[in-house]
Scaffold this motif. Structure first.
Motif, PDB file in Angstrom:
ATOM      1  N   ALA A   1       0.851  -1.191   0.000  1.00  0.00           N
ATOM      2  CA  ALA A   1       0.000   0.000   0.000  1.00  0.00           C
ATOM      3  C   ALA A   1       0.881   1.233   0.000  1.00  0.00           C
ATOM      4  CB  ALA A   1      -0.917   0.001   1.222  1.00  0.00           C
ATOM      5  N   MET A   2       0.388   2.300  -0.623  1.00  0.00           N
ATOM      6  CA  MET A   2       1.148   3.544  -0.657  1.00  0.00           C
ATOM      7  C   MET A   2       0.315   4.686  -0.105  1.00  0.00           C
ATOM      8  SD  MET A   2      -0.503   3.232  -3.983  1.00  0.00           S
ATOM      9  CE  MET A   2       0.228   1.672  -3.955  1.00  0.00           C
ATOM     10  N   ASP A   3       1.008   5.700   0.423  1.00  0.00           N
ATOM     11  CA  ASP A   3       0.345   6.974   0.714  1.00  0.00           C
ATOM     12  C   ASP A   3       0.246   7.735  -0.602  1.00  0.00           C
ATOM     13  OD1 ASP A   3       0.092   6.632   3.473  1.00  0.00           O
ATOM     14  OD2 ASP A   3       2.020   7.580   3.902  1.00  0.00           O
ATOM     15  N   LEU A   4      -0.970   7.960  -1.081  1.00  0.00           N
ATOM     16  CA  LEU A   4      -1.146   8.740  -2.298  1.00  0.00           C
ATOM     17  C   LEU A   4      -0.620  10.163  -2.105  1.00  0.00           C
ATOM     18  CD1 LEU A   4      -4.770   7.658  -3.281  1.00  0.00           C
ATOM     19  CD2 LEU A   4      -2.617   6.792  -4.230  1.00  0.00           C
ATOM     20  N   ARG A   5      -0.223  10.795  -3.211  1.00  0.00           N
ATOM     21  CA  ARG A   5       0.277  12.170  -3.093  1.00  0.00           C
ATOM     22  C   ARG A   5      -0.789  13.056  -2.433  1.00  0.00           C
ATOM     23  NH1 ARG A   5       2.751  14.204  -7.835  1.00  0.00           N
ATOM     24  NH2 ARG A   5       3.308  12.057  -8.340  1.00  0.00           N
ATOM     25  N   GLY A   6      -0.310  13.888  -1.517  1.00  0.00           N
ATOM     26  CA  GLY A   6      -1.231  14.730  -0.755  1.00  0.00           C
ATOM     27  C   GLY A   6      -1.744  14.091   0.512  1.00  0.00           C
ATOM     28  N   ARG A   7      -1.269  12.873   0.822  1.00  0.00           N
ATOM     29  CA  ARG A   7      -1.727  12.168   2.030  1.00  0.00           C
ATOM     30  C   ARG A   7      -0.541  11.536   2.755  1.00  0.00           C
ATOM     31  NH1 ARG A   7      -5.009  12.898  -2.559  1.00  0.00           N
ATOM     32  NH2 ARG A   7      -7.192  12.869  -1.934  1.00  0.00           N
ATOM     33  N   GLY A   8      -0.733  11.272   4.049  1.00  0.00           N
ATOM     34  CA  GLY A   8       0.256  10.540   4.816  1.00  0.00           C
ATOM     35  C   GLY A   8       1.648  11.107   4.651  1.00  0.00           C
TER      36      GLY A   8
END
Length: 283
Positions: free
Chosen positions: A49-56
């Motif tokens: 899983a990844m942190d989408l850009r603008g999150r996390g």
């Protein structure tokens, strides 16, 4: 959980199994939304899983945002971890729409949409920003606030209607991961501009979403929560909407997981165990 970075995106791999799931989170969420499902997977599977850009921990990545950009990012992560056509692709909430777009571009063994992914009807003449604000409610409110302590931030989430009777350690870990700032001025890592841009895209690009769903060649399944984002009696994807799309896409299977709301489908062990099973069974 093993952490990595791909083009500035925070990426986590849960588990050590050789079979891969690529998982995408929702509009104000983070990669930690998948921790419960990942823990319940069979030992021969791993979830990426990844942190989408603008999150996390990817919050500093600049725009443009929009779901096509996120789909490109997801496919870059899939390339980085060596996820070929034998991998499973899944997304929750907004992440299901991103997964639909990515699944239309590349073959996967299975695409699983978790309480999202179907085009949402917009009332004629409605303002997408107003619809987004009304739909997300407390999720948008928290992006405008600061909190004095981590415990105050956790308390804000514990009072959310979807979590009131459903709080657990996984939900708390998810919430604490989202915090940034200093004591007295803590806030969510989520970039408000990203949420607004992505929300407008999701609400106004129904034709592109429908085209992507039609283009997916992999087995396609939908898992729905019968209760909504605020634990309302009607879920985010009502029965009538699901019926419209199962009629339009004969290969789409639709399953309601009883007793779950939009959040507990990911965090409650009973609900998340069904998600984990549907991602991995039959291989």
């Amino acid at each position: 959980m093993r952490l990595d970075e791909v083009d500035g995106m925070r990426v986590a791999t849960f588990g050590t199994g050789p079979r891969l799931i690529i998982a995408v989170h929702g509009i104000t969420a983070s990669l930690m939304a998948w921790a419960t499902v990942a823990r319940l997977l069979p030992a021969d599977w791993s979830l990426v899983a990844m942190d989408l850009r603008g999150r996390g921990h990817s919050a500093a990545l600049p725009g443009p945002y929009g779901l096509t950009q996120h789909a490109e990012d997801v496919l870059r992560v899939a390339d980085h971890v060596g996820a070929g056509p034998e991998a499973v692709l899944t997304g929750h909430s907004m992440g299901a729409y991103v997964a639909a777009l990515a699944g239309a571009e590349r073959d996967f063994a299975r695409v699983v949409l978790v309480d999202g992914g179907l085009p949402l009807p917009m009332p004629e003449g409605a303002d997408p920003d107003e619809v987004l604000e009304a739909t997300l409610g407390p999720a948008m409110e928290r992006l405008r606030r600061t909190f004095p302590t981590p415990e105050a931030y956790v308390g804000f989430f514990m009072a959310h209607p979807a979590f009131l009777d459903n709080w657990n350690a996984d939900a708390e870990a998810y919430v604490r991961y989202d915090l940034i700032g200093t004591e007295g001025a803590l806030r969510s890592r989520v970039a408000g501009d990203a949420v607004r841009e992505d929300g407008r895209w999701m609400l106004t690009e129904s034709e592109r979403i429908g085209a992507a769903l039609s283009a997916i060649r992999a087995p396609l399944s939908l898992l729905r929560a019968p209760r909504g984002l605020l634990d309302q009696d009607t879920g985010m994807l009502p029965d009538a909407l699901a019926a419209t799309w199962t009629a339009r896409l004969p290969g789409l299977t639709d399953e309601v997981i009883p007793g779950c709301n939009h959040y507990t489908i990911m965090f409650d062990e009973r609900c998340a165990s069904v998600v984990a099973d549907r991602l991995t069974s039959g291989f």
